[in-house]
Write an enzyme that holds these catalytic residues in place. Structure first.
Site, mmCIF file in Angstrom:
data_model
loop_
_atom_site.group_PDB
_atom_site.id
_atom_site.type_symbol
_atom_site.label_atom_id
_atom_site.label_comp_id
_atom_site.label_asym_id
_atom_site.label_seq_id
_atom_site.Cartn_x
_atom_site.Cartn_y
_atom_site.Cartn_z
ATOM 1 N N ASP A 38 14.479 -35.925 48.052
ATOM 2 C CA ASP A 38 14.608 -36.822 46.899
ATOM 3 C C ASP A 38 15.704 -36.360 45.930
ATOM 4 O O ASP A 38 15.936 -35.164 45.769
ATOM 5 C CB ASP A 38 13.253 -36.871 46.172
ATOM 6 C CG ASP A 38 13.212 -37.973 45.143
ATOM 7 O OD1 ASP A 38 14.023 -38.921 45.240
ATOM 8 O OD2 ASP A 38 12.375 -37.891 44.224
ATOM 9 N N ARG A 51 25.739 -44.240 44.716
ATOM 10 C CA ARG A 51 24.519 -43.644 45.282
ATOM 11 C C ARG A 51 24.721 -43.210 46.737
ATOM 12 O O ARG A 51 24.161 -42.219 47.188
ATOM 13 C CB ARG A 51 23.372 -44.659 45.210
ATOM 14 C CG ARG A 51 22.911 -44.958 43.788
ATOM 15 C CD ARG A 51 21.806 -46.021 43.800
ATOM 16 N NE ARG A 51 20.688 -45.618 44.645
ATOM 17 C CZ ARG A 51 19.725 -44.774 44.267
ATOM 18 N NH1 ARG A 51 19.741 -44.264 43.054
ATOM 19 N NH2 ARG A 51 18.761 -44.468 45.093
ATOM 20 N N SER A 83 11.608 -44.625 53.806
ATOM 21 C CA SER A 83 10.207 -45.049 53.693
ATOM 22 C C SER A 83 10.105 -46.565 53.869
ATOM 23 O O SER A 83 11.102 -47.288 53.724
ATOM 24 C CB SER A 83 9.635 -44.653 52.334
ATOM 25 O OG SER A 83 10.081 -45.546 51.334
ATOM 26 N N ASN A 86 11.544 -48.295 51.035
ATOM 27 C CA ASN A 86 12.991 -48.239 50.797
ATOM 28 C C ASN A 86 13.720 -49.544 51.183
ATOM 29 O O ASN A 86 14.867 -49.752 50.797
ATOM 30 C CB ASN A 86 13.644 -47.064 51.552
ATOM 31 C CG ASN A 86 13.323 -45.706 50.948
ATOM 32 O OD1 ASN A 86 13.326 -44.688 51.637
ATOM 33 N ND2 ASN A 86 13.040 -45.672 49.652
ATOM 34 N N ARG A 89 15.451 -51.651 48.423
ATOM 35 C CA ARG A 89 16.714 -51.276 47.761
ATOM 36 C C ARG A 89 17.794 -52.327 48.060
ATOM 37 O O ARG A 89 17.642 -53.124 48.994
ATOM 38 C CB ARG A 89 17.156 -49.901 48.260
ATOM 39 C CG ARG A 89 16.153 -48.850 47.846
ATOM 40 C CD ARG A 89 16.641 -47.456 48.115
ATOM 41 N NE ARG A 89 15.665 -46.518 47.578
ATOM 42 C CZ ARG A 89 15.907 -45.258 47.295
ATOM 43 N NH1 ARG A 89 17.107 -44.754 47.514
ATOM 44 N NH2 ARG A 89 14.965 -44.484 46.806
ATOM 45 N N LEU A 213 3.462 -37.824 45.901
ATOM 46 C CA LEU A 213 3.541 -37.844 47.363
ATOM 47 C C LEU A 213 4.305 -39.049 47.922
ATOM 48 O O LEU A 213 4.770 -39.011 49.063
ATOM 49 C CB LEU A 213 2.133 -37.834 47.982
ATOM 50 C CG LEU A 213 1.324 -36.553 47.794
ATOM 51 C CD1 LEU A 213 -0.013 -36.675 48.530
ATOM 52 C CD2 LEU A 213 2.078 -35.335 48.331
ATOM 53 N N SER A 214 4.404 -40.108 47.126
ATOM 54 C CA SER A 214 5.164 -41.290 47.558
ATOM 55 C C SER A 214 4.808 -41.774 48.970
ATOM 56 O O SER A 214 5.692 -42.031 49.793
ATOM 57 C CB SER A 214 6.674 -41.013 47.464
ATOM 58 O OG SER A 214 7.032 -40.711 46.142
HETATM 59 C C1 FPP Z 1 15.665 -40.351 48.240
HETATM 60 O O1 FPP Z 1 16.578 -40.128 47.180
HETATM 61 C C2 FPP Z 1 16.374 -40.275 49.503
HETATM 62 C C3 FPP Z 1 16.430 -41.254 50.442
HETATM 63 C C4 FPP Z 1 15.743 -42.547 50.290
HETATM 64 C C5 FPP Z 1 17.214 -41.081 51.673
HETATM 65 C C6 FPP Z 1 17.132 -39.745 52.330
HETATM 66 C C7 FPP Z 1 18.285 -39.559 53.206
HETATM 67 C C8 FPP Z 1 19.013 -38.420 53.277
HETATM 68 C C9 FPP Z 1 18.682 -37.214 52.534
HETATM 69 C C10 FPP Z 1 20.209 -38.342 54.141
HETATM 70 C C11 FPP Z 1 19.967 -37.648 55.460
HETATM 71 C C12 FPP Z 1 19.223 -38.525 56.390
HETATM 72 C C13 FPP Z 1 19.461 -38.635 57.706
HETATM 73 C C14 FPP Z 1 18.588 -39.516 58.506
HETATM 74 C C15 FPP Z 1 20.543 -37.938 58.414
HETATM 75 P P1 FPP Z 1 16.817 -41.309 46.138
HETATM 76 O O2 FPP Z 1 17.901 -42.178 46.642
HETATM 77 O O3 FPP Z 1 15.537 -42.008 45.874
HETATM 78 O O4 FPP Z 1 17.294 -40.515 44.887
HETATM 79 P P2 FPP Z 1 16.994 -40.894 43.363
HETATM 80 O O5 FPP Z 1 15.499 -40.800 43.182
HETATM 81 O O6 FPP Z 1 17.730 -39.857 42.606
HETATM 82 O O7 FPP Z 1 17.516 -42.281 43.151
#
Ligand code: FPP
Length: 258
Positions: A38, A51, A83, A86, A89, A213-214
């Protein structure tokens, strides 16, 4: 049903060379570490970047973390890559996230194979684009015989949806007369989860400062130790993982006993 369960137990015991998923792990090194990756968006916003740049940096952090986990002797690493929530988004961000598995595996699959890592996926295939599934399926197939660390992508994953589909399948088995209601145990449910083959996580790590835990591994995390760290995922590195594992080693896990 019982015969199937017994042979599954046997192959799992062989695979993990010691304990079954439900058995307690008292080792100082967590056998299974789960990570909620996260803070990508906030990492990018802090730098005035889109982002998607945060997600790209998150992929680099994932590469670092896999190497570090492997060195530490962790048997299973599960990472929350996307998730079921997600999908809400913006479409452009979803598209970018859907391309990340293929981008990551194109560059990193050779190293994973060389290091005897076995790739797995936990999540629903429904709704995932063909190119995402193709990349993940290729990684799963080409590492299926590997016996080292398991790298499990939680992709299109939701904890409640996972439990719901398990319940539906069990109910179906009862309706078809393959299973009696009295025969349903915790083990029955566990064996219908995406993670049926894996031990439960011992340690959950969530960076970024959020403390929740989301909808991640709701059943499996019942007795996990939780570790929250105040860095955004793209800044997470081997030292953060090491600190979490050391803290884990100092915890007194009682599993409800004394
Ligand atoms: C949550 O951060 C992150 C995600 C929804 C995506 C996770 C993906 C990666 C870490 C890239 C690597 C993945 C693969 C499959 C190679 P957020 O976008 O919710 O962050 P924020 O809460 O700061 O907005």
């Amino acid at each position: 049903m019982r015969l199937e369960v017994d042979s599954l137990s046997f192959s799992l015991k062989r695979f993990f060379n010691k304990k079954l998923p439900q058995e307690k792990n008292n080792s100082k090194i967590p056998r299974h570490v789960a990570i909620i990756m996260d803070g990508n968006g906030r990492w990018a916003a802090k730098r005035g970047l889109p982002r998607t740049a945060g997600h790209h940096a998150g992929m680099v952090a994932l590469r670092r973390t896999i190497r570090a986990a492997n060195k530490l002797g962790i048997a299973v690493l599960t990472v929350y890559a996307f998730s079921t929530e997600n999908w809400n988004r913006p479409q452009a961000e979803v598209d970018f996230l859907m391309r990340l598995p293929s981008e990551f595996l194109r560059t990193d699959l050779p190293e994973l194979r060389a290091k005897n890592v076995r790739v797995m996926m936990s999540g629903s295939r429904e709704g995932l684009p063909e190119y995402t599934l193709a990349a993940v399926d290729e990684a799963i197939a080409s590492t299926a015989g590997n016996t080292g660390m398991v790298l499990n992508f939680a992709l299109n994953y939701g904890g409640r949806a996972e439990i719901l589909q398990a319940v539906r399948r069990i109910a179906q088995a009862v309706a078809e007369g393959q299973l009696q209601v009295e025969e349903i145990t915790e083990q029955t449910l566990q064996q219908h989860l995406y993670t049926a083959e894996l031990p439960d996580p011992d340690l959950l790590i969530r960076p970024s400062g959020e403390v929740r835990l989301s909808n991640f591994l709701l059943w499996q995390l019942a007795y996990a130790e939780l570790w929250f760290v105040d860095v955004y995922w793209p800044d997470f590195n081997g030292e953060h993982l090491q600190a979490a594992v050391e803290a884990y080693g100092r915890r007194d896990r009682r599993f409800g006993g004394l």
